[in-house]
Design a protein around this motif. Sequence first.
Motif, PDB file in Angstrom:
ATOM      1  N   CYS A 189     -27.193   3.109   6.240  1.00 30.70           N
ATOM      2  CA  CYS A 189     -28.276   2.139   6.058  1.00 30.70           C
ATOM      3  C   CYS A 189     -29.192   2.048   7.272  1.00 30.70           C
ATOM      4  CB  CYS A 189     -27.694   0.768   5.742  1.00 30.70           C
ATOM      5  SG  CYS A 189     -26.751   0.719   4.200  1.00 30.70           S
ATOM      6  N   THR A 190     -29.098   3.004   8.164  1.00 29.47           N
ATOM      7  CA  THR A 190     -29.987   3.026   9.319  1.00 29.47           C
ATOM      8  C   THR A 190     -31.434   3.069   8.854  1.00 29.47           C
ATOM      9  OG1 THR A 190     -28.325   4.236  10.595  1.00 29.47           O
ATOM     10  CG2 THR A 190     -30.593   4.250  11.434  1.00 29.47           C
ATOM     11  N   GLY A 191     -32.247   2.148   9.321  1.00 33.05           N
ATOM     12  CA  GLY A 191     -33.655   2.113   8.928  1.00 33.05           C
ATOM     13  C   GLY A 191     -33.918   1.486   7.581  1.00 33.05           C
ATOM     14  N   SER A 192     -32.879   1.043   6.889  1.00 33.17           N
ATOM     15  CA  SER A 192     -33.029   0.381   5.593  1.00 33.17           C
ATOM     16  C   SER A 192     -32.806  -1.115   5.778  1.00 33.17           C
ATOM     17  CB  SER A 192     -32.025   0.930   4.582  1.00 33.17           C
ATOM     18  OG  SER A 192     -32.008   0.148   3.400  1.00 33.17           O
ATOM     19  N   VAL A 193     -33.463  -1.928   4.966  1.00 33.65           N
ATOM     20  CA  VAL A 193     -33.306  -3.389   5.100  1.00 33.65           C
ATOM     21  C   VAL A 193     -32.085  -3.910   4.348  1.00 33.65           C
ATOM     22  CG1 VAL A 193     -35.747  -3.795   5.510  1.00 33.65           C
ATOM     23  CG2 VAL A 193     -34.874  -3.834   3.163  1.00 33.65           C
ATOM     24  N   ALA A 194     -31.385  -3.063   3.624  1.00 30.42           N
ATOM     25  CA  ALA A 194     -30.176  -3.478   2.906  1.00 30.42           C
ATOM     26  C   ALA A 194     -28.968  -2.752   3.496  1.00 30.42           C
ATOM     27  CB  ALA A 194     -30.307  -3.153   1.418  1.00 30.42           C
ATOM     28  N   PRO A 195     -27.823  -3.440   3.626  1.00 29.25           N
ATOM     29  CA  PRO A 195     -27.590  -4.846   3.305  1.00 29.25           C
ATOM     30  C   PRO A 195     -28.218  -5.768   4.347  1.00 29.25           C
ATOM     31  CG  PRO A 195     -25.656  -3.951   4.385  1.00 29.25           C
ATOM     32  CD  PRO A 195     -26.612  -2.799   4.204  1.00 29.25           C
ATOM     33  N   LYS A 196     -28.335  -7.046   3.995  1.00 30.63           N
ATOM     34  CA  LYS A 196     -28.814  -8.046   4.931  1.00 30.63           C
ATOM     35  C   LYS A 196     -27.640  -8.574   5.751  1.00 30.63           C
ATOM     36  CE  LYS A 196     -33.139  -8.169   3.505  1.00 30.63           C
ATOM     37  NZ  LYS A 196     -34.271  -7.775   4.383  1.00 30.63           N
ATOM     38  N   ILE A 197     -27.966  -9.275   6.831  1.00 34.28           N
ATOM     39  CA  ILE A 197     -26.914  -9.841   7.676  1.00 34.28           C
ATOM     40  C   ILE A 197     -27.315 -11.245   8.119  1.00 34.28           C
ATOM     41  CG2 ILE A 197     -27.876  -8.841   9.809  1.00 34.28           C
ATOM     42  CD1 ILE A 197     -24.922  -8.425  10.725  1.00 34.28           C
ATOM     43  N   CYS A 198     -26.325 -12.120   8.218  1.00 38.83           N
ATOM     44  CA  CYS A 198     -26.574 -13.469   8.725  1.00 38.83           C
ATOM     45  C   CYS A 198     -25.437 -13.874   9.641  1.00 38.83           C
ATOM     46  CB  CYS A 198     -26.744 -14.476   7.590  1.00 38.83           C
ATOM     47  SG  CYS A 198     -25.210 -14.934   6.762  1.00 38.83           S
ATOM     48  N   ALA A 199     -25.754 -14.778  10.563  1.00 32.97           N
ATOM     49  CA  ALA A 199     -24.756 -15.367  11.450  1.00 32.97           C
ATOM     50  C   ALA A 199     -24.553 -16.813  11.031  1.00 32.97           C
ATOM     51  CB  ALA A 199     -25.220 -15.293  12.898  1.00 32.97           C
ATOM     52  N   ALA A 200     -23.303 -17.233  10.918  1.00 33.48           N
ATOM     53  CA  ALA A 200     -22.984 -18.575  10.440  1.00 33.48           C
ATOM     54  C   ALA A 200     -22.133 -19.310  11.465  1.00 33.48           C
ATOM     55  CB  ALA A 200     -22.255 -18.508   9.099  1.00 33.48           C
ATOM     56  N   GLY A 201     -22.154 -20.632  11.338  1.00 30.80           N
ATOM     57  CA  GLY A 201     -21.339 -21.472  12.208  1.00 30.80           C
ATOM     58  C   GLY A 201     -21.061 -22.799  11.530  1.00 30.80           C
ATOM     59  N   PRO A 202     -20.149 -23.603  12.067  1.00 30.54           N
ATOM     60  CA  PRO A 202     -19.834 -24.902  11.463  1.00 30.54           C
ATOM     61  C   PRO A 202     -21.070 -25.782  11.384  1.00 30.54           C
ATOM     62  CG  PRO A 202     -18.232 -24.316  13.154  1.00 30.54           C
ATOM     63  CD  PRO A 202     -19.350 -23.347  13.282  1.00 30.54           C
ATOM     64  N   GLY A 203     -21.216 -26.489  10.268  1.00 29.23           N
ATOM     65  CA  GLY A 203     -22.328 -27.408  10.093  1.00 29.23           C
ATOM     66  C   GLY A 203     -22.029 -28.775  10.677  1.00 29.23           C
ATOM     67  N   PRO A 204     -23.000 -29.675  10.609  1.00 29.27           N
ATOM     68  CA  PRO A 204     -22.820 -31.006  11.198  1.00 29.27           C
ATOM     69  C   PRO A 204     -21.869 -31.906  10.425  1.00 29.27           C
ATOM     70  CG  PRO A 204     -24.943 -30.858  10.100  1.00 29.27           C
ATOM     71  CD  PRO A 204     -24.364 -29.482  10.083  1.00 29.27           C
ATOM     72  N   GLU A 205     -21.567 -31.555   9.171  1.00 29.75           N
ATOM     73  CA  GLU A 205     -20.654 -32.371   8.372  1.00 29.75           C
ATOM     74  C   GLU A 205     -19.947 -31.481   7.367  1.00 29.75           C
ATOM     75  OE1 GLU A 205     -23.753 -34.032   5.031  1.00 29.75           O
ATOM     76  OE2 GLU A 205     -23.709 -35.049   6.970  1.00 29.75           O
ATOM     77  N   ALA A 206     -18.951 -32.037   6.681  1.00 25.80           N
ATOM     78  CA  ALA A 206     -18.170 -31.267   5.714  1.00 25.80           C
ATOM     79  C   ALA A 206     -19.080 -30.702   4.623  1.00 25.80           C
ATOM     80  CB  ALA A 206     -17.094 -32.146   5.094  1.00 25.80           C
ATOM     81  N   GLY A 207     -18.794 -29.482   4.209  1.00 28.98           N
ATOM     82  CA  GLY A 207     -19.567 -28.857   3.141  1.00 28.98           C
ATOM     83  C   GLY A 207     -20.885 -28.270   3.593  1.00 28.98           C
ATOM     84  N   THR A 208     -21.065 -28.126   4.929  1.00 31.95           N
ATOM     85  CA  THR A 208     -22.305 -27.545   5.443  1.00 31.95           C
ATOM     86  C   THR A 208     -21.995 -26.381   6.373  1.00 31.95           C
ATOM     87  OG1 THR A 208     -22.447 -28.986   7.387  1.00 31.95           O
ATOM     88  CG2 THR A 208     -23.430 -29.806   5.335  1.00 31.95           C
ATOM     89  N   LEU A 209     -22.976 -25.489   6.508  1.00 33.53           N
ATOM     90  CA  LEU A 209     -22.900 -24.371   7.438  1.00 33.53           C
ATOM     91  C   LEU A 209     -24.222 -24.259   8.178  1.00 33.53           C
ATOM     92  CD1 LEU A 209     -21.323 -21.389   5.421  1.00 33.53           C
ATOM     93  CD2 LEU A 209     -20.377 -22.413   7.490  1.00 33.53           C
ATOM     94  N   ARG A 210     -24.156 -23.904   9.444  1.00 35.30           N
ATOM     95  CA  ARG A 210     -25.353 -23.464  10.139  1.00 35.30           C
ATOM     96  C   ARG A 210     -25.542 -21.972   9.854  1.00 35.30           C
ATOM     97  NH1 ARG A 210     -26.996 -27.442  13.619  1.00 35.30           N
ATOM     98  NH2 ARG A 210     -25.372 -28.855  14.400  1.00 35.30           N
TER      99      ARG A 210
END
Length: 318
Positions: A189-210
Motif C-alpha cells: 500500500c505504499t503511496g496508496s491512501v488505503a488502508p486508513k490509520i487512526c490513533a486512539a486514546g481514552p476519552g473524557p468519560e465512559a463510552g468515549t474515545l479520543r
Amino acid sequence: AYAVAADGGGGVACWFVQARVGAAGADLAHGDCGNMLAGIGPFALESGLLPPPAPGATSEMVPVRSGSSGQRFDVSVRLRPDGAVAYDGAVAIAGVPGAASPVSVHSVAPGGTATGALWPAGGGAKCLELEGVRVTCVDATRALVVVDAAEVGVDWAASPAALDDDHVVMARLERVRVAAGRVMGLGDCTGSVAPKICAAGPGPEAGTLRVRYFVAPFRHSTHPTVAMTAAQALAVAALTPGTVAHGLMGDSPPATPLDGGAFRHEVRLCHASGIVAITVDTQGRDLAADGSNLLRTGYVRTVRPILRGELLLDLGNL
C-alpha cells in the motif's frame, strides 16, 4: 465528487471520484466519503432520480448502492410540509459552521466492505504487533488500522497542522499502515491512501474515545476531524473486546433496545474539532466477536445546496 444515477429497486447508485490535484487524472480507489454521502439523498430527490415522496411524508429514506465499494447505505432526509427537502434546522455538527436539518446515514451490514472480512488480519486477530506497535485491523465501511496514540507518540494537544509537521510520528504511522495493509490482504500500500490509520486514546468519560485520523501519513495529512467511514470502523472496534480501541475505551456504553430484538450502541469520538456520535446496531444486546450480528452503523450530518449548474463534457476525448 460523487456521480449518481438511478438504480433498480427505487434507489440510486453512486461512484466516488477524487481528482488528483496538480495532475491530470482521477483516483477511483478511495472508496466512499461518509460526509458527501449525506448529500446524495437530497440530490436524488431534487434531481428527479427518484419518484416524489408520498403526500404528507415528513421524511424519505433513499437506498444508496456504492459502485465504488459495493456498500449499501440508507440515507434519511427530512421533508418540508410541501414535500421538498428540508434544509433549515437546529442540528450543529462539530467543525461545521451554523446549524441545519439532520440527514441520517446508515451503512447496512458493513462488515468486510473493502477486504471481505470484518477482522481481516491474521485469521481474524483483534490485536497484533506490527513495527513494534499494537495494532487492530478492522473493516466496517472502511478498512482501518487502529493504534494507541501513546505508542506512536501522538500528542493530543497538537493541532492537525502540528501533527503534519511531526516527521517522526508521520513516518512511524506510515510504516505501521503499510505493514498492516499487507496482513489485511491489500498488498503493498505504499503511496496508496488505503488502508486508513487512526490513533486512539481514552476519552473524557465512559463510552468515549479520543481520536486523531490521518488521511495519508506519507503526505503528512491529518484530518481536521474524523472521516465518517473510518469513524464507523473505529466504533465497531471499540465495542469488541480484545481490540486496541476497546482496551482504551473500557466498558461499552449502555445499549438501547430496538424492534425485533435489535439493540443500538452509541460510541462518542472526540476529535480535534469536537465530538461525533456513531451508532452501531446489533441483533442481540452485544456485538459478537466475529461480527455476525452486526446490522448497521450510522451517523448524522447536515447538508445545504451551494451551487447548481451544468458541465458539458466530450466523453469521447476523456
